[in-house]
Each structure stands twice: as C-alpha cells, then as structure tokens.
Design a protein around this motif. Structure first.
Motif, PDB file in Angstrom:
ATOM      1  N   LEU A 120     -34.064  11.463   0.536  1.00 10.99           N
ATOM      2  CA  LEU A 120     -33.027  11.928  -0.181  1.00 10.99           C
ATOM      3  C   LEU A 120     -31.996  12.988   0.534  1.00 10.99           C
ATOM      4  N   ASN A 121     -32.509  13.424   1.672  1.00  5.87           N
ATOM      5  CA  ASN A 121     -31.744  14.458   2.332  1.00  5.87           C
ATOM      6  C   ASN A 121     -30.309  13.908   2.675  1.00  5.87           C
ATOM      7  N   LYS A 122     -29.492  14.883   2.069  1.00  7.66           N
ATOM      8  CA  LYS A 122     -27.868  14.667   2.331  1.00  7.66           C
ATOM      9  C   LYS A 122     -27.340  13.187   1.906  1.00  7.66           C
ATOM     10  N   ILE A 123     -28.233  12.850   0.664  1.00  4.94           N
ATOM     11  CA  ILE A 123     -27.607  11.788   0.001  1.00  4.94           C
ATOM     12  C   ILE A 123     -27.024  12.460  -1.427  1.00  4.94           C
ATOM     13  N   SER A 124     -25.755  12.102  -1.570  1.00  7.04           N
ATOM     14  CA  SER A 124     -25.012  12.480  -2.692  1.00  7.04           C
ATOM     15  C   SER A 124     -25.355  11.854  -4.000  1.00  7.04           C
ATOM     16  N   ILE A 125     -25.105  12.395  -5.127  1.00  8.21           N
ATOM     17  CA  ILE A 125     -25.644  11.900  -6.548  1.00  8.21           C
ATOM     18  C   ILE A 125     -24.476  10.517  -6.773  1.00  8.21           C
ATOM     19  N   GLY A 126     -23.245  10.678  -6.092  1.00 11.49           N
ATOM     20  CA  GLY A 126     -22.266   9.686  -6.524  1.00 11.49           C
ATOM     21  C   GLY A 126     -22.398   8.509  -5.854  1.00 11.49           C
ATOM     22  N   LYS A 127     -21.308   7.555  -5.954  1.00 14.40           N
ATOM     23  CA  LYS A 127     -21.288   6.245  -5.160  1.00 14.40           C
ATOM     24  C   LYS A 127     -21.334   6.695  -3.528  1.00 14.40           C
ATOM     25  N   LEU A 128     -22.195   5.676  -2.926  1.00 14.23           N
ATOM     26  CA  LEU A 128     -22.241   5.920  -1.252  1.00 14.23           C
ATOM     27  C   LEU A 128     -21.555   4.990  -0.932  1.00 14.23           C
ATOM     28  N   SER A 129     -21.367   5.277   0.521  1.00 14.92           N
ATOM     29  CA  SER A 129     -20.668   4.408   1.333  1.00 14.92           C
ATOM     30  C   SER A 129     -21.632   3.333   1.876  1.00 14.92           C
ATOM     31  N   ARG A 130     -20.878   2.351   2.413  1.00 18.14           N
ATOM     32  CA  ARG A 130     -21.995   1.574   2.909  1.00 18.14           C
ATOM     33  C   ARG A 130     -22.998   1.880   3.975  1.00 18.14           C
ATOM     34  N   TYR A 131     -22.427   2.460   4.726  1.00 16.72           N
ATOM     35  CA  TYR A 131     -22.964   3.396   5.896  1.00 16.72           C
ATOM     36  C   TYR A 131     -24.358   4.220   5.564  1.00 16.72           C
ATOM     37  N   ASP A 132     -23.870   5.076   4.475  1.00 15.49           N
ATOM     38  CA  ASP A 132     -24.829   5.837   3.815  1.00 15.49           C
ATOM     39  C   ASP A 132     -26.090   5.086   3.156  1.00 15.49           C
ATOM     40  N   LEU A 133     -25.590   4.253   2.435  1.00 15.56           N
ATOM     41  CA  LEU A 133     -26.412   3.420   1.769  1.00 15.56           C
ATOM     42  C   LEU A 133     -27.448   2.681   2.524  1.00 15.56           C
ATOM     43  N   GLU A 134     -26.977   1.988   3.596  1.00 18.16           N
ATOM     44  CA  GLU A 134     -27.928   1.410   4.368  1.00 18.16           C
ATOM     45  C   GLU A 134     -28.849   2.270   5.084  1.00 18.16           C
ATOM     46  N   ASN A 135     -28.108   3.472   5.621  1.00 17.01           N
ATOM     47  CA  ASN A 135     -29.035   4.694   6.178  1.00 17.01           C
ATOM     48  C   ASN A 135     -30.221   4.959   5.059  1.00 17.01           C
ATOM     49  N   PHE A 136     -29.876   5.057   3.791  1.00 18.42           N
ATOM     50  CA  PHE A 136     -31.027   5.315   2.940  1.00 18.42           C
ATOM     51  C   PHE A 136     -32.017   4.388   2.981  1.00 18.42           C
ATOM     52  N   TYR A 137     -31.424   3.091   2.702  1.00 19.38           N
ATOM     53  CA  TYR A 137     -32.858   2.297   2.789  1.00 19.38           C
ATOM     54  C   TYR A 137     -33.571   2.086   4.062  1.00 19.38           C
ATOM     55  N   ILE A 138     -32.864   2.346   5.166  1.00 20.08           N
ATOM     56  CA  ILE A 138     -33.431   2.345   6.394  1.00 20.08           C
ATOM     57  C   ILE A 138     -34.596   3.404   6.718  1.00 20.08           C
ATOM     58  N   LYS A 139     -33.893   4.279   6.270  1.00 15.23           N
ATOM     59  CA  LYS A 139     -34.873   5.826   6.340  1.00 15.23           C
ATOM     60  C   LYS A 139     -36.018   5.268   5.465  1.00 15.23           C
ATOM     61  N   LEU A 140     -35.803   4.875   4.316  1.00 20.10           N
ATOM     62  CA  LEU A 140     -37.034   4.671   3.577  1.00 20.10           C
ATOM     63  C   LEU A 140     -37.945   3.683   3.861  1.00 20.10           C
ATOM     64  N   MET A 141     -37.424   2.654   4.395  1.00 19.07           N
ATOM     65  CA  MET A 141     -38.294   1.493   5.305  1.00 19.07           C
ATOM     66  C   MET A 141     -38.846   2.301   6.505  1.00 19.07           C
ATOM     67  N   TRP A 142     -38.358   3.071   7.093  1.00 17.43           N
ATOM     68  CA  TRP A 142     -38.754   3.661   8.316  1.00 17.43           C
ATOM     69  C   TRP A 142     -40.243   4.493   8.011  1.00 17.43           C
ATOM     70  N   GLY A 143     -39.931   5.292   6.735  1.00 18.27           N
ATOM     71  CA  GLY A 143     -41.131   6.127   6.530  1.00 18.27           C
ATOM     72  C   GLY A 143     -42.353   5.328   6.264  1.00 18.27           C
ATOM     73  N   LEU A 144     -41.983   4.411   5.251  1.00 19.00           N
ATOM     74  CA  LEU A 144     -42.919   3.718   4.735  1.00 19.00           C
ATOM     75  C   LEU A 144     -43.674   2.468   5.679  1.00 19.00           C
ATOM     76  N   GLY A 145     -42.811   2.250   6.486  1.00 18.18           N
ATOM     77  CA  GLY A 145     -43.227   1.199   7.892  1.00 18.18           C
ATOM     78  C   GLY A 145     -44.265   2.218   8.557  1.00 18.18           C
ATOM     79  N   LEU A 146     -43.707   3.340   9.116  1.00 16.04           N
ATOM     80  CA  LEU A 146     -44.462   4.206  10.017  1.00 16.04           C
ATOM     81  C   LEU A 146     -45.893   4.396   9.199  1.00 16.04           C
ATOM     82  N   ILE A 147     -45.965   4.731   7.778  1.00 18.24           N
ATOM     83  CA  ILE A 147     -47.289   5.272   7.564  1.00 18.24           C
ATOM     84  C   ILE A 147     -48.111   4.057   7.374  1.00 18.24           C
TER      85      ILE A 147
END
Lengths: 408, 427
Positions: free
Chosen positions: A117-144
């Motif tokens: 959630l680093n640097k994710i704001s509480i309000g509505k996210l841009s498409r770029y930020d949103l995709e980055n969030f999901y990619i980061k989540l998948m990246w972390g889960l995937g790596l582990i």
C-alpha cells in the motif's frame, strides 16, 4: 466503481496478506515445532483487513514506534479473538513458541501491507496507480509462492533424511530437529548408506563416469565446434542444423537397440558401456553451445594468426581454447551435470551393485525394505555435488544454458 | 595473375575442407554409431519376434566328469561329457567339440561310438545337431598302465573346446508384423495416445506460463534477485531421481507431509493417494466429474521441474529488450498491463513459440519423470513408459521397439514443424 478506490485496495491487500501468511505460518509452525495446530484463517483475515485500513489512513505520519506498536497490537488481537487460546491449544499463554509464531505472522503481514500500500492514497486511483497496486500485490505473492514451492520438496528431502523411522511413523509432520541429539543419531541414515549400502562406491563410480564423459565430450566437440564456426566446407549448414535434430532424439528410442547390441557383445553390465553412450548424447549439445561461442569471437584474430604462419590446429590450441576458457568450463560442467543426473541408461544397463552409479544406486533403495529416510539421504547425496557446482559457477551456467544449451 | 590467385584460393579451400572433415570426423563417427545406427537397429528390431530372453545367445554347455578314478577291477575309468543346449527355443547346428586326452591314457571305448574320432590324442566329436532344450552324454572308457601319472595328468586338466552355429534372432531374416499389430490394435493404444497428448500439452503450456510469470517477477530488480534466480533453477538442475522421490514421499498417502497436513487442517478426512489414484470425483455446483488425479500430479511435477528453463530463456530475452521503449511508453501514459501486452508480449512471442515447440518435443519424449513417480500406473502411461513396459516389463523387445518407432514418427513430424518455425525465428 468501488474497487478503484484506495480504501478498497487497502481492505483487499490487508485481508489477502493476513490470510496468506496465516496459512503459511501455521504450516511452518506444524513442521518446525511438531505440534498439531489448527488452521483458522478468519482471525488473521480480519486483523489484516483492519491493519490495511489503518495503514492507508496514517501512512504519512507513521514512525518506527507506530510500526512496532501496530505489530504488537495485531499479536494482542490474535490472543483476544481466541480468548487467550490461539490455535486452540491449552495453556498457550505460556507457550513461547506459539507467541513467536503469532508475532512473526503479525510482523510479516504488517510489512507486506506496508509494501503493497506504499504511496497509495485513500481516494480514487488512476488506472496507472491501480494496475501498479495489483501488479505489486501479485509480484509479492508470486515471489513468495515461487520460493516456497521450489524449496518445499528439498526441505522435506533434507529433513526426512535426518529423522529416524520411529519418529517418522509417530508423527509424519514433526520435522523439528532435536538439537541435543548427537552427530551420530542425526546423520544415522547417511552413515548407514556409506557403511551398509556401498554409497562410497556409487559416488566414485558416478564421479568417474561423469569426468570421463566430460573429457571425451570436450576432446571431440572443441575441434568439431571450431570447424563448424570457422572453416568453410560444403553442406556446413545442413550439418549445423542436423546437430540440433540429433539431440532431439530421446534415449528411450535408442535404449532397446543399445540394450540388445551391448548384451550381445557382453558390454552391457559395465561402466564402459556408460562411457560409450553418454558422450554420444552430450557431444551434440556441447558442439552446439561451443559453436555459438566460437562464432561470437572475432575471426580477425584467427586471420592474423594465419598470416603469422600458425596452422589451424595451432590456432585452436593457442587462441581459440584460451580465449573461450569460461565457455569451455561452463560446457564441461553442464556435461558433468547431464552425466551425473542420467538415469535411464544407468538403470537399464547396470545390474551389478559394485558398479552402480548414484542414480542407479538410489533406485535400488526404492523398495519397501529400505526406510524412507535412507532414500532421501541418498537423494541428498546425489544432489549436493550438483548444487555445489551450480552455486559456484551459476553465472557461467546461466549464460551457457541460455545461449542454446537446452538439453536435459 | 588473377588465375593464380584463384588457384591458391581453391587450394586453401580444399585444405580447409580436409581439415574440417578431419576435425568433425570423430563426432560424426560417434553420433553415427551410438545414435543413428541404434535408430536404424530399432526399426529392424521392431519387425522381429524377439523377446528379452532371446538376447542371450544359445550356448552349448559341457560338463566333464571323471568317474571311478581307475580303481575298479578293470583298471578303467570313465570320462563323462554331459552337454546341454541352454536355449529353450533355438537348435544348435554343426556342433563339434574337441578335447585332448592326456598322455599315458588309452581309449578303450567311446559311446556312442559313431560320433567321435581320435587323432594324436585329440578327441573330436561331431554332434551335428543339438535341438533346443535337449541334452546328451558321451562316455569315454579309458585305461592307463602308468598309475603314477594319474594324479598329475588328470583328464579334466584340459577343457573341451566347442564350435557350433545357432540362429541369432537379431541377425536372422525372420520378420513379422505382429509387434505393430499388437501396438496398434490394443485397446490401450488410444488410451496411451490420449495420456501422451494430455501430458505433453498441459505440461508444456503449464511450464511456459509459469515460466513467463516467474520471468515477469524476476525482471524487476530487487535485493537478492540473483539469489532467487539461482534458487528457482534448483528443480531443473537437480537429479531427476532425487526430486521425483522427494515428491513421492511428500505426497505419500500414509506418511506424506501433504496428506497429514490436509487432515490436520480438516481439509480432507481421509488420505488421498495422489500418485496411485486414477480418478477422483470433484463436484462443482453439484455436477460431479472425474478428475484424473495421478496424471495431473505428474503434469504438476513436469511444470515444477521445467518452468525454470522457460523462465531462464524468457528472462534472458526480456533483458535484451531496450529500456527506453518502456520509458517512452511510460511517458505516453501506458499502464503496466498495457506495457506488458503491447511491448513485452509481442517481443517475447518468438522465443515463446520456439520454447513451446522444443519443450513440446521433450515433454513428449519424457520418460524418467513419469516412470519414477508412478511407474506408468494409474492412467499415466505415455508412449515412452509404454516402451519400457513392453520391452522390459513384459519382455517383448520387438513390441517395445515398435512403440519406439511410433514415438520416432511423432518426433519426426514435430521436428519438421520445429524446423519450419525456427527458420522464421532465426533460432
């Protein structure tokens, strides 16, 4: 849409990480402490979810103190939600192991939430930020997940080899090591393999066959590869492409005729048979890899040496080989690994236990009379040399593997 | 002047050609004799009625025995030669055996007397034909005047030498179509074909997808990336026998960790025999369908063991992708998924299709993994395991070779496709 809001992301990430780490740490707890633990996903799901919301609201003001407080609060909540008895174990308040386990679960969950959630704001996210969030989540889960699924079979292999029959039957999940036990009881399976099962012979045989295979392969493939890379001769293209085709032919297609012929001439049950067959399967690979490397060297050096009156054979020894030492070493090690790991031919050809290679020897342990931990100890013995070679020369090997050597 | 130059040039060419041949000859020779020749021999064997036992050529086994030791009242002794044909199937022809009679002995009687001739102490017996399974006996009655020599020159000191001819099924011209008939007409052919195709397609595609995913993860630089990259290659470089057996033990129905763990966590109530159960019923929305459990486990192992290879190749290709393309896309506001879909994927499609074809061929050829995990039981018998099953478990070498021919035919078709595509991709 609600899923485009940072708040939803925090709920999502928090509950996912909480659940994920709860499952992982419960399994780890069962395996390392040898105590039966019950999996309860709900508690960590809720705690993670709340922590996620907490983090996204206060991330800008967060300090080290708050980090620590958060982790301990999460731990405390696990105890509160379970009425002081997490994992349904009585007197667990006194159990230090359980406390450490829960603390670790909380800490890792919190760190993962921070990361996602680093640097994710509480309000509505841009498409770029949103995709980055999901990619980061998948990246972390995937790596582990990748690290875990890669390691688990090896972990089981090593731990099983260190157990004894009695404790394995008593509790197959108990992989805790008794630190007080002495060397002899811990490595009992290994000692028995070397004293009662001739594993020292198998090691020597495997090592001998692999080394000879490397030597023969390099001896023939270096000049061959040089010729393919540098010399002009008719039907060179055809030759190069048939090298690839040759190593698409699997040993299972060749094993019946080789078995028949070698049986008839009385060579079958011997190490010599392996030494004849192995190089034939590795030479095309080595030829292919080395040809690629020789072609990548500048041919101007060769031309200059030719001008200076060196013959082609001299060029091979004085220029080509010294210049491509790293490639030759990596090809040699790769061939060593192929020969060391080879199973089918050794299994079919060798009957006499005194000339078994490791693969064949381990196969002979696979019976109901030999306990599991011996089998696993054998597996560890076979794996260790390959691992040492690999870790020591990883860079060489990776470049070698990815420049076209793709034979298994 | 120019002509002379040209002449020199062609001389140089000739020299190079000779050298190239000289340097490549050992390789060609080894590959021809250990790969190409067996390949042809496999075709030959596939048309022969040959079993594993036929590989041991029929032998004449002779045992020599000295009876009575010259102490009976006639002062004679008997030498018994017992011979036997070791084969149960093939006759021995033109059987002749020789032995030397020691000095000081004289032969009084030979039984049967028309078979043997003595010349200068050399005994030559012509047995002509020893049919399969049969045995016989030749009895020599000998006597000597010189008793002192009897211990020194025991007739048994010289061993009989034999010569005979027998039919060798490997080199004879006896052919049959039975092997192919057996392989194709068996009801299991369709089953084996199906399993092979499932295994190959899902194993290949799975390993590629997982490899692609792993490459995406490892493309991002982070602390310990080299370490993780090395770690992920462990399954691929470890000996197949070690990792296969650790999977077997991991999923063991009685003492395996996975089963005990699932029971402990109340996911299942009785252990599952992952590698031994052909089907398991899975119900989704009330609809129960049969899930091929053992086959799926074998495919999972294949994916686990070989995703590192795809991952390594895809990662290598991705790292050769110029960074500024992504920078430009970033400035243009392309989202991460768009970047992957419109930049990375088109760039990777070449290596992915080559990998798919190569892996497809190798997965189809895979023997060790399935053999070690299930032994080809529980609905996991592919063509490669069937070769072993026919040739070594049922001992019908010919049928095994016929299956190998089927594999080779498939392989040939795949290779042609591979060559056609790899030319496009400049592999």
């Amino acid at each position: 849409m609600f899923w485009k809001y940072g708040l939803f992301c925090s709920i999502f990430a928090g509950s996912i990480w909480g659940t994920f780490w709860q499952i992982i740490f419960t399994m780890m707890g069962i395996l390392t402490f040898g105590i039966p633990l019950e999996l309860d996903v709900k508690q960590m799901l809720i705690i993670g979810l709340v922590s996620g919301i907490f983090y996204i609201n206060f991330q800008k003001t967060i300090s080290m103190k708050i980090h620590l407080t958060a982790i301990f609060t999460m731990t405390l909540f696990v105890y509160i939600l379970n009425f002081g008895k997490p994992y349904q174990i009585n007197e667990s308040l006194n159990n230090v192991n359980i406390f450490i386990l829960i603390l670790l679960t909380s800490a890792v969950t919190w760190i993962s939430i921070n990361f996602s959630l680093n640097k994710i704001s509480i309000g509505k996210l841009s498409r770029y930020d949103l995709e980055n969030f999901y990619i980061k989540l998948m990246w972390g889960l995937g790596l582990i997940i990748f690290i875990l699924i890669t390691l688990v079979p090896f972990y089981i292999m090593i731990m099983t080899s260190l157990k004894n029959q009695q404790s394995l039957i008593l509790n197959p999940l108990d992989f805790s090591l008794n630190i007080n036990s002495d060397f002899k009881t811990l490595f009992n399976s290994y000692i028995e393999l070397f004293t009662d099962f001739n594993f020292h012979l198998f090691l020597i045989n495997s090592f001998f066959v692999s080394c000879v295979t490397v030597f023969i392969t390099l001896f023939f493939s270096i000049p061959g590869a040089y010729a393919l890379a540098r010399l002009r001769f008719p039907s060179k293209k055809l030759f190069s492409s048939s090298v690839i085709l040759i190593y698409l032919i699997p040993s299972i297609v060749l094993v019946i005729p080789l078995y028949a012929i070698f049986s008839q001439i009385g060579l079958r049950n011997s190490l010599l048979a392996l030494i004849i067959v192995y190089p034939a399967t590795t030479i095309p690979v080595a030829l292919y890899m080395l040809r690629g490397y020789f072609s990548s060297l500048s041919s101007e050096i060769d031309d200059a040496a030719l001008m200076d009156g060196l013959s082609r054979v001299q060029i091979i020894f004085k220029i080509a080989i010294p210049l491509s030492k790293p490639a030759i070493v990596s090809v040699g090690l790769y061939v060593f690994m192929i020969a060391w790991n080879e199973f089918l031919i050794a299994f079919m050809f060798l009957d006499d236990p005194s000339i078994f290679t490791l693969s064949r020897g381990i196969m002979s342990l696979n019976s109901s009379e030999v306990p599991q931990q011996h089998l696993m100890a054998g597996a560890v013995i076979a794996t260790i040399p390959v691992m040492i070679i690999f870790l020591y020369l990883e860079k060489f090997l990776i470049s070698g593997l990815s420049t076209g050597g793709v034979k298994e | 002047m120019f002509n002379k130059f040209k002449k020199n040039e062609s001389k140089l060419h000739q020299k190079e050609r000779k050298l190239a041949f000289f340097l490549l000859f050992p390789t060609i020779f080894i590959v021809l004799s250990i790969v190409i020749f067996p390949l042809l021999a496999n075709f030959w064997i596939s048309f022969k009625p040959i079993s594993l036992g036929d590989l041991r050529p029929p032998k004449l086994i002779i045992k020599e025995n000295l009876r009575d030791k010259l102490i009976n009242k006639d002062k004679t002794a008997e030498i018994h030669y017992r011979y036997r044909n070791s084969s149960a199937k093939y006759d021995l022809n033109n059987v002749i055996f020789n032995d030397t009679i020691p000095k000081g002995f004289t032969i009084k009687k030979i039984e049967p007397n028309d078979t043997c001739v003595i010349k200068d102490k050399n005994l030559t017996c012509n047995l002509e034909k020893v049919p399969a399974k049969s045995s016989g006996k030749i009895i020599l009655t000998i006597t000597t005047n010189d008793y002192s020599k009897k211990n020194k020159d025991n007739p048994k000191n010289t061993r009989p030498t034999t010569s005979y001819q027998s039919k060798n099924i490997l080199t004879s011209f006896e052919f049959t179509f039975d092997n192919f008939k057996k392989v194709f007409s068996a009801t299991e052919f369709i089953q084996v074909l199906k399993v092979s195709i499932y295994y190959t397609i899902f194993g290949t595609a799975g390993a590629l997808l997982v490899g692609l995913f792993a490459a995406q993860i490892l493309q991002k630089s982070f602390k310990g990336r080299t370490f993780v990259r090395g770690l992920l290659l462990f399954p691929y470089i470890s000996p197949v026998i070690a990792v296969a057996f650790s999977w077997v033990i991991l999923f063991d129905p009685f003492s395996g960790v996975v089963n005990s763990m699932l029971i402990q966590m109340n996911v299942i109530d009785k252990p599952i025999n992952f590698f031994g159960q052909k089907y398991t019923d899975i119900s989704i929305f009330g609809y129960i369908f049969k899930f091929p459990l053992a086959l799926s486990m074998v495919i999972a192992f294949e994916i686990w063991r070989y995703f590192p290879l795809s991952f390594l190749f895809i990662l290598a290709r991705m790292q050769s992708l110029p960074e500024d393309v992504f920078d430009a896309a970033e400035i243009d506001g392309a989202s991460p998924f768009q970047q992957f879909y419109y930049i990375s994927l088109p760039f990777l499609i070449g290596i992915i299709s080559i990998l798919f074809l190569l892996r497809f061929i190798w997965t189809f050829n895979k023997f060790d993994d399935i053999f070690l995990l299930t032994g080809g039981n529980a609905g996991t018998r592919t063509f490669t395991v069937n070769v072993y099953e026919q040739a070594f478990a049922i001992s019908n070498l010919g049928a095994g070779a016929a299956v190998a021919v089927v594999i080779f035919t498939f392989l040939l078709v795949f290779s042609l496709v591979f060559i056609k595509y790899s030319k496009k991709e400049a592999f």
